[in-house]
Write an enzyme that holds these catalytic residues in place. Structure first.
Site, PDB file in Angstrom:
ATOM      1  N   CYS A 289       1.026  -1.239   0.076  1.00 11.69           N
ATOM      2  CA  CYS A 289       0.283   0.379   0.474  1.00 11.69           C
ATOM      3  C   CYS A 289       1.163   1.203  -0.036  1.00 11.69           C
ATOM      4  O   CYS A 289       0.572   1.880  -0.454  1.00 11.69           O
ATOM      5  CB  CYS A 289      -0.792   0.067   1.018  1.00 11.69           C
TER       6      CYS A 289
ATOM      7  N   HIS B 171      -1.425   0.040   6.811  1.00  8.45           N
ATOM      8  CA  HIS B 171      -1.974   0.573   5.640  1.00  8.45           C
ATOM      9  C   HIS B 171      -2.066   1.701   5.254  1.00  8.45           C
ATOM     10  O   HIS B 171      -2.260   2.772   6.715  1.00  8.45           O
ATOM     11  CB  HIS B 171      -3.611   0.125   5.702  1.00  8.45           C
TER      12      HIS B 171
ATOM     13  N   ASN C 169      -7.749   5.112  -2.102  1.00  5.02           N
ATOM     14  CA  ASN C 169      -7.655   3.820  -1.333  1.00  5.02           C
ATOM     15  C   ASN C 169      -7.103   2.673  -2.622  1.00  5.02           C
ATOM     16  O   ASN C 169      -8.249   2.542  -2.836  1.00  5.02           O
ATOM     17  CB  ASN C 169      -8.677   3.908  -0.255  1.00  5.02           C
TER      18      ASN C 169
END
Length: 247
Positions: free
Chosen positions: A14, A110, A126
């Site tokens: 991420c 994350h 996201n």
């Protein structure tokens, strides 16, 4: 028409997705960030010496999770500065977040990007989402407040972000996808409908399980006007029977 670059989650990368959606292009790979992380590790060992002992890297985890130090160093090469939204230097942007250009957000393992694009709209990039999600300027402040309340750490980006330059992605490993704003909105709407269908399915499965445990059944009927015929469903724990009944 503005195009939006989005990367969906791959492994624990991420941090890579966050940088690339912030810059709106596939500029960094996990190899690039790993090199930065190892360089920071070497610098820390040089400064701290034996005090580090045999500690593992604090800049990259075995699964590919990168630290804020790595992301900050990567963005320095683009003339961008990362600072905590809670810092004194960012007090003006905390008070008026819509005047910023972008934020990166972190909770545990994350990361994701919130960014304003060329047409002035805000989008949530996201990587857990199938496509970028639109975020209204009106809702941005409330959304950031919600994230902080949930424990997210928010960093604001200072500096001039590069212009979007759509190009071919076919030869790049783990490359993302270019979206039109219309397609991204449509994908977001479909994902929301699927989420709601999933909630209904879960509720039915729970009700069926409870009915089965009690040796009973669950009967569902559609709404209708008195005297009208409607189709209902008799749901048993092990099978479904469709029946017709007068309402």
């Amino acid at each position: 028409m503005s195009l939006l670059y989005h990367e969906k989650q791959v492994a624990a990368l991420c941090g890579v997705h966050t940088l690339n959606t912030l810059l709106q292009g596939p500029y960094f790979s996990e190899i690039d960030l790993a090199q930065i992380a190892h360089g920071l590790d070497a610098l820390e060992r040089e400064l701290l010496g034996d005090a580090m002992g045999g500690e593992a890297s604090g800049n990259v985890a075995m699964d590919g999770m990168f630290s804020i130090q790595v992301l900050s160093r990567a963005l320095e090469s683009w003339g961008l500065t990362v600072m905590s939204l809670e810092s004194e230097e960012a007090r003006d942007l905390k008070a008026a977040p819509t005047s910023a250009e972008a934020f990166i957000c972190n909770l545990q393992e994350h990361w994701f990007t919130l960014r304003r694009v060329a047409d002035g709209e805000w989008w949530n990039f996201n990587s857990l989402f199938p496509a970028p999600q639109p975020l209204s300027t009106f809702y941005l402040t409330a959304f950031l407040d919600t994230l902080r309340g949930e424990g997210w750490t928010i960093f604001v980006i200072r500096g001039k972000l590069p212009a979007t330059q759509p190009g071919g992605l076919e030869t790049l490993p783990n490359a993302g996808k270019w979206w039109t704003s219309e397609d991204a909105r449509a994908a977001t709407d479909e994902a929301e409908r699927a989420r709601k269908r999933g909630r209904v399915t879960n509720a039915l499965e729970t009700a069926l399980a409870r009915a089965g445990e009690q040796g009973g059944s669950l009967q569902l009927r559609t709404r209708g006007t008195p005297g009208a015929w409607a189709q209902g469903a008799l749901l048993h724990a092990s099978y479904i029977t469709i029946v017709f009944a007068a309402l």
